[in-house]
Design a protein around this motif. Structure first.
Motif, short mmCIF file in Angstrom:
data_model
loop_
_atom_site.label_atom_id
_atom_site.label_comp_id
_atom_site.label_asym_id
_atom_site.label_seq_id
_atom_site.Cartn_x
_atom_site.Cartn_y
_atom_site.Cartn_z
N SER A 150 22.02 27.47 81.22
CA SER A 150 23.05 26.58 80.68
C SER A 150 24.44 26.99 81.18
O SER A 150 24.81 28.16 81.14
N LEU B 268 23.68 37.47 80.13
CA LEU B 268 22.50 36.60 80.01
C LEU B 268 22.29 35.78 81.28
O LEU B 268 21.18 35.66 81.80
N THR C 195 22.27 30.85 74.80
CA THR C 195 23.65 30.55 75.20
C THR C 195 24.40 29.80 74.09
O THR C 195 25.58 30.03 73.86
N GLN D 58 30.32 22.96 74.54
CA GLN D 58 30.13 23.40 73.14
C GLN D 58 31.38 24.14 72.65
O GLN D 58 31.87 23.91 71.54
C1 F6R Z 1 20.40 30.15 78.68
C2 F6R Z 1 19.82 29.02 78.01
C3 F6R Z 1 19.12 29.26 76.72
C4 F6R Z 1 19.47 28.14 75.73
C5 F6R Z 1 18.63 28.30 74.45
C6 F6R Z 1 19.01 27.26 73.41
O1 F6R Z 1 21.01 29.80 79.88
O2 F6R Z 1 19.89 27.91 78.48
O3 F6R Z 1 19.41 30.51 76.19
O4 F6R Z 1 20.83 28.21 75.43
O5 F6R Z 1 17.27 28.17 74.77
O6 F6R Z 1 18.79 25.98 73.88
P1 F6R Z 1 19.49 24.72 73.22
O7 F6R Z 1 20.94 24.86 73.42
O8 F6R Z 1 18.91 23.55 73.96
O9 F6R Z 1 19.11 24.72 71.77
#
Ligand code: F6R
Length: 613
Positions: free
Chosen positions: A404, A489, A306, A411
Motif C-alpha cells: 500500500s 514494513l 499499513t 488515509q
Molecule cells: C502493506 C499492506 C497491508 C495492508 C493490510 C490492511 O503494504 O498493504 O499491511 O495495509 O493488510 O489492509 P486494508 O487496508 O485493506 O484493510
C-alpha cells in the motif's frame, strides 16, 4: 485473498477469464485455474504459480466455450500446488467449483463425507464443500441451486463460491458470505468477479452481491435469492471507474505508478473538503456523528498493517489537536481480547480494501456493544464501508500494487481533515493555527510532486548502495515514528530484507545492540520539535559505525553532514510532514526491490486483500 472470475454469454469465455484473472492477481498468485463448459462435460485447466504459468500450460485458446469460471489462489488449506489449485471437480466429475474464503467446519464435514466413502484429490476445505454440496444434491434429488442453499446453511466461515455443472450448459451458480462478489451486467452476457476490474472493459453496470445471497447467472438472466429461497431484486449500479485507472500505463510496475499518483490522490482526498482560502473544512460524514463525537469518552482506531500505521498518526493528531483520548488497536487482537467498549466510544475503522476480515469482525463486535463506527475506506461499497454509521472515502482510486502506498497517504490526509474539523468543533484549536494548518495541508500535493521530480535519482543511488544489506533499522520520533514503522514494513514486503521500525529514543533500550558497520539505519529526521534529539540519536549510531541514511528537510545541513546519504523533502509543519517523509521511503523500498530483481507488485506470500483471519 483469492480472486474469482466468471463469464456466461456469447463470447469465448477463456480469454475473458484469463484477462480477468490477471487483473485479480493482486489477490493471490499461488496457483490459477479455469473450468469451462463443453456441452455435456466440463474441462478444467489449473497450474501452480501465476496466471502466466496457467496460460503457458493451457495455451491461448484450449477449447471453445462460452461459459466458465476462473480462480487465482492465495493458499490457506493445502500448500500451493497443481492438485490444490482451483477449480475442483466434484467426486462425480459433474460439478466444478472455485472458492474464495475459508470453511471453518470443513473437518467435521469431511469426516461425514469420508464415512460415506468419499475420497479427496486435494488438501483443500473447498473440495470438501463441493462434495458436501454434491452429496446433498444426490440424496435430496434436487437441483444444484437447491443443494447449494441447503449446504450453505450448514457451513461456517467465509466464502464466495462459483459453480458450473454438466446439466446446465450456460449457468453459473454463485453465493457469498464475508468475501466480495460483483456481477457485471452486459447485453446477453454476465461477468462475475471479486471486484469490478475483470468486467470494466465490457460493462459499467454492476450488482454488488450481499452476504447470504445466491445468484443464478445465465447470459440473459440474473436471478438473486436469499438462502430462504426468496427472490431479491438486483440493484444495478453504474461504475464510476475508467479502464486506465487499473492499467499500468507507461510505468514498469503498479507500485511505481501508484507512488507517482500521490500528488493527485492526496488532492482528491482533500477535494471538496478543504477550503484553505475561505478557511473551512467540510466533512459530511463527520457531521453525521457530530453529537456522538462531541460527547465521546474516547476514540478507538481499528486497522491492520499499513492502515494501522495511518491509525497511529491519527492517534497523535487527535490527541494533540482535539485533546481526546485515542487508542489504536490491531483489529486481530481487538476482536478476540474481549475489549471494554461502551456506547460513548467512537470507533474509526481504517481500511484500503474495506474487506479485511479482522477489521470487519472487530467492527461488528463493537457495533453490537453500541459504539458508533466511522469508516476511512478506499473501496467504495466494500463490506467495511457498508457497516459503518458514517465515514469518509479516501478517493485514492484502485490500488493494485500489493504494497500500500497511495492508499496510506490518502488515509493520513483524511485523518488530518478529521482531526482538524473535530478540534474546531470541540474548541480545542486556536483560529490562527487552524488556518495555518489548512494552508499547510493544501500545499502538500505540490510538495509531494517536488519530491518525485527531484529525489528519484538520489534514491536510486541509495538503493544501489544498500541493496545487499541483510538488515535495516528505521527510526523516527513523534509523527515520524509511524513513518519509520511504515518504511520498515515497505522494505520487508518488497525486498525481503529484514527491517525494524522503532521510536528513535527506544533504540537505546535494545536495538542499538544490532548496530555495526554493516547496518543501514534510516532516520526520519525532518525539521520538527524533536530535531535536536534525533540529531543526538544519529550521533549515537555514527559513534557505533552504523551507516546513517536520513530523510531530511530541504536546507537542513546539520543532518547532511552526519549521514552517508540523504533523501530531501520540502519543509512542512510537523502535523502534515508525514505525508512527505513517507514518499522517499516508499521509493527506497521500490528501487531496492527492483535492484534485487524482485516482482515488486506481487511480493511472495502476500495478497492485497486479507479476507481470512
Ligand atoms: C502493506 C499492506 C497491508 C495492508 C493490510 C490492511 O503494504 O498493504 O499491511 O495495509 O493488510 O489492509 P486494508 O487496508 O485493506 O484493510
Amino acid at each position: 485473498m483469492c480472486g474469482i472470475v466468471g463469464y456466461t454469454g456469447q463470447k469465448q469465455a477463456y480469454p475473458i477469464l484469463i484477462d480477468g484473472l490477471k487483473k485479480l492477481e493482486y489477490r493471490g498468485y499461488d496457483s490459477a485455474g479455469v473450468a469451462l463448459h463443453l456441452g455435456n462435460h466440463l474441462a478444467v485447466y489449473k497450474k501452480q504459480g501465476k496466471v502466466a504459468a496457467l496460460k503457458e500450460y493451457a495455451g491461448d485458446h484450449p477449447v471453445a466455450s462460452t461459459t466458465g469460471i476462473g480462480h487465482t489462489r492465495w493458499a490457506t488449506h493445502g500448500e500451493p500446488s497443481d492438485r490444490n489449485a482451483h477449480p475442483h471437480y466434484s467426486a462425480s466429475g459433474n460439478i466444478a467449483m472455485i472458492h474464495n474464503g475459508i470453511i471453518e467446519n470443513y473437518a467435521q464435514l469431511k469426516d461425514e463425507l469420508v464415512s460415506k466413502g468419499y475420497t479427496f484429490n486435494s488438501d483443500t476445505d473447498s473440495e470438501v464443500l463441493l462434495n458436501f454440496i454434491e452429496d446433498i444434491k444426490r440424496n435430496n434429488e434436487c437441483s444444484l441451486e437447491e443443494a447449494v442453499r441447503v449446504a450453505l446453511k450448514r457451513v461456517t466461515g467465509a466464502y464466495v463460491i462459483l459453480l458450473i455443472d454438466t446439466e446446465h450448459p450456460d449457468t453459473i451458480i454463485a453465493a457469498r458470505k464475508g468475501s466480495p462478489l460483483v456481477i457485471g451486467v452486459g447485453k446477453g452476457e454476465h461477468f462475475l468477479g471479486s471486484d469490478a476490474s475483470p468486467m470494466l472493459a465490457y460493462t459499467k453496470e454492476v450488482v454488488y452481491i450481499n452476504d447470504y445471497e445466491l445468484a443464478i447467472v445465465r447470459p440473459d438472466e440474473l436471478i438473486l435469492k436469499n438462502l430462504g429461497n426468496e427472490r431479491i431484486t438486483p440493484f444495478v449500479q453504474k461504475l464510476d471507474l475508467e479502464l486506465a485507472a487499473i492499467e499500468k500505463g507507461n510505468y514498469d510496475h503498479f507500485m511505481l505508478k501508484e507512488i507517482h499518483e500521490q500528488p493527485k490522490t492526496i488532492l482528491d482526498s482533500l477535494r471538496g473538503r478543504l477550503n484553505a482560502e475561505q478557511g473551512y473544512i467540510t466533512l459530511s460524514g463527520l457531521n453525521k456523528i457530530e453529537e456522538k463525537l462531541r460527547n465521546a469518552n474516547r476514540i478507538v482506531i481499528v486497522a491492520c498493517g499499513t492502515s494501522w500505521h495511518a491509525g497511529l498518526i491519527g492517534e497523535y493528531l487527535i490527541e494533540e489537536l482535539c485533546r481526546l483520548n485515542v487508542e489504536v488497536e490491531y483489529a486481530s487482537e481487538f476482536r478476540y481480547r474481549n475489549p471494554i467498549i461502551s456506547p460513548q466510544d467512537v470507533i474509526i475503522a481504517i481500511s484500503q480494501s474495506g474487506e479485511t476480515a479482522d477489521t470487519l469482525v472487530a467492527l461488528e463486535n463493537a457495533k453490537k456493544q453500541g459504539a458508533a463506527i466511522f469508516g476511512i475506506v478506499n473501496v467504495v461499497g466494500s463490506s467495511i464501508a457498508r457497516i459503518t454509521d458514517a465515514g469518509a472515502y479516501t478517493h485514492a482510486g484502485p490500488e493494485i500494487g500489493v504494497a500500500s502506498t497511495k492508499a496510506f497517504t490518502a488515509q493520513v490526509a483524511v485523518l488530518q481533515l478529521f482531526a482538524l474539523k473535530l478540534a474546531q468543533l470541540r474548541g480545542t484549536i486556536g483560529d490562527s493555527l487552524f488556518q495555518h494548518l489548512l494552508h499547510e495541508l493544501e500545499a502538500i500535493p505540490a510538495k509531494v510532486e517536488w519530491i518525485l521530480d527531484n529525489q528519484v535519482e538520489a534514491i536510486k543511488a541509495i538503493a544501489r548502495r544498500y541493496r545487499d544489506a541483510d538488515n535495516f533499522l528505521y527510526l523516527g520520533r513523534g509523527y515520524n515514528f509511524p513513518i519509520a514503522l511504515e518504511g520498515a514494513l515497505k522494505l520487508k514486503e518488497i525486498t525481503y530484507i529484514h527491517a525494524e521500525g522503532y521510536p528513535a529514543a527506544e533504540m537505546k533500550h535494545g536495538p542499538i545492540a544490532l548496530v555495526d558497520e554493516k547496518l543501514p539505519v534510516v532516520f526520519v529526521a525532518t525539521k520538527d520539535i524533536y530535531h535536536e534529539k534525533i540529531v543526538s540519536n544519529i550521533q549515537e549510531i555514527n559513534a557505533r559505525k552504523g551507516k546513517v541514511v536520513a530523510v531530511v528537510s530541504e536546507g537542513d545541513e546539520t543532518v547532511n553532514e552526519l549521514a552517508e546519504a540523504v533523501m530531501v523533502v520540502p519543509q512542512a509543519h510537523e502535523i502534515v510532514a508525514p505525508l512527505l517523509s513517507v514518499i522517499p521511503l516508499q521509493l527506497l523500498a521500490y528501487y531496492i526491490g527492483v535492484e534485487r530483481d524482485l516482482d515488486v507488485d506481487k511480493p511472495r506470500n502476500l495478497a492485497k486483500s486479507v479476507t481470512v483471519e
